[in-house]
Scaffold this active site. Structure first.
Site, PDB file in Angstrom:
ATOM      1  N   CYS A  10      32.799  34.067  41.791  1.00  0.00           N
ATOM      2  CA  CYS A  10      33.261  35.440  41.558  1.00  0.00           C
ATOM      3  C   CYS A  10      32.041  36.339  41.454  1.00  0.00           C
ATOM      4  CB  CYS A  10      34.172  35.516  40.328  1.00  0.00           C
ATOM      5  SG  CYS A  10      33.390  35.041  38.778  1.00  0.00           S
ATOM      6  N   ARG A  16      36.519  34.973  36.088  1.00  0.00           N
ATOM      7  CA  ARG A  16      37.430  34.262  36.996  1.00  0.00           C
ATOM      8  C   ARG A  16      36.945  32.883  37.404  1.00  0.00           C
ATOM      9  NH1 ARG A  16      37.455  39.078  41.159  1.00  0.00           N
ATOM     10  NH2 ARG A  16      35.374  39.194  40.203  1.00  0.00           N
ATOM     11  N   ASP A 128      39.531  41.300  39.647  1.00  0.00           N
ATOM     12  CA  ASP A 128      38.555  41.285  38.563  1.00  0.00           C
ATOM     13  C   ASP A 128      39.236  41.770  37.269  1.00  0.00           C
ATOM     14  OD1 ASP A 128      36.462  41.695  36.878  1.00  0.00           O
ATOM     15  OD2 ASP A 128      35.285  42.917  38.270  1.00  0.00           O
TER      16      ASP A 128
HETATM   17  P1  4NP Z   1      34.017  37.938  36.936  1.00  0.00           P
HETATM   18  O1  4NP Z   1      34.213  39.318  36.128  1.00  0.00           O
HETATM   19  O2  4NP Z   1      33.432  38.321  38.278  1.00  0.00           O
HETATM   20  O3  4NP Z   1      35.402  37.418  37.045  1.00  0.00           O
HETATM   21  O4  4NP Z   1      33.090  37.083  36.108  1.00  0.00           O
HETATM   22  C1  4NP Z   1      33.174  40.219  35.929  1.00  0.00           C
HETATM   23  C2  4NP Z   1      32.304  40.044  34.878  1.00  0.00           C
HETATM   24  C3  4NP Z   1      31.298  40.963  34.649  1.00  0.00           C
HETATM   25  C4  4NP Z   1      31.177  42.058  35.486  1.00  0.00           C
HETATM   26  C5  4NP Z   1      32.045  42.229  36.546  1.00  0.00           C
HETATM   27  C6  4NP Z   1      33.042  41.312  36.770  1.00  0.00           C
HETATM   28  N1  4NP Z   1      30.152  43.012  35.247  1.00  0.00           N
HETATM   29  O5  4NP Z   1      30.105  44.021  35.975  1.00  0.00           O
HETATM   30  O6  4NP Z   1      29.339  42.832  34.322  1.00  0.00           O
END
Ligand code: 4NP
Length: 159
Positions: A10, A16, A128
């Site tokens: 991800c 995710r 997300d």
């Molecule tokens: P992930 O979610 O891609 O599912 O781990 C996110 C976690 C952090 C961020 C964006 C998406 N961020 O911008 O810090």
């Protein structure tokens, strides 16, 4: 079945993909396949490197019996393309970023969208949940559970 290696990808590797990793490890263990299927996760962005999964995702996953034991890391095209048989991206942006890193296209048969394995929900990507509330995390877990089952079916039937 031949041994297989799966990498979930991800953006941040704190919501995710570590959840998908935890769910898939649990499904594989329940089928006695934990020695044959290696499962890991990574992010396309290195911003959270070394961090544990987001506490909100940890709490929602724990309610369903999944323990998320992972430290965030950035996807490394130099090693990860060769190491993993299935590189499973969560959303269309992750898919685009990973396929762009496969410059000569030599790994394209290994790169998938998680939505490809989801059977019970009409989704094009795993959204997300970072800026979404409780329902966003529950929705992601519902979709990931379904997709992980589909992926495990594919893997166990393919060999
Ligand atoms: P992930 O979610 O891609 O599912 O781990 C996110 C976690 C952090 C961020 C964006 C998406 N961020 O911008 O810090």
């Amino acid at each position: 079945m031949d041994n297989k290696k799966i990498l979930f990808v991800c953006l941040g590797n704190i919501c995710r993909s570590p959840a998908a990793e935890g769910i898939m490890k649990s499904l594989a263990a329940n089928k006695g396949l934990d020695m044959q299927i290696a499962i890991d996760s990574a992010g396309t962005m290195g911003y959270h490197t070394g961090d544990s999964p987001d506490p909100r995702m940890v709490a929602h996953a724990a309610k369903r019996g999944y323990r998320l034991d992972h430290k965030a890391r950035k996807f490394d095209p130099k090693t990860d393309f060769d190491k993993f048989d299935f590189i499973i991206t969560m959303d269309n942006s992750n898919y685009k970023d990973i396929t762009a890193m496969d410059r000569d296209g030599s790994h394209k048969e290994r790169i998938f969208k998680m939505a490809h394995f989801v059977k019970s929900f009409d989704v094009d990507e795993v959204p997300d949940p970072y800026y979404l509330g409780t329902q966003g995390f529950e929705n992601v877990l519902n979709v990931l559970e379904d997709g992980c089952k589909g992926l495990l079916d594919t893997i166990t039937k393919s060999t």
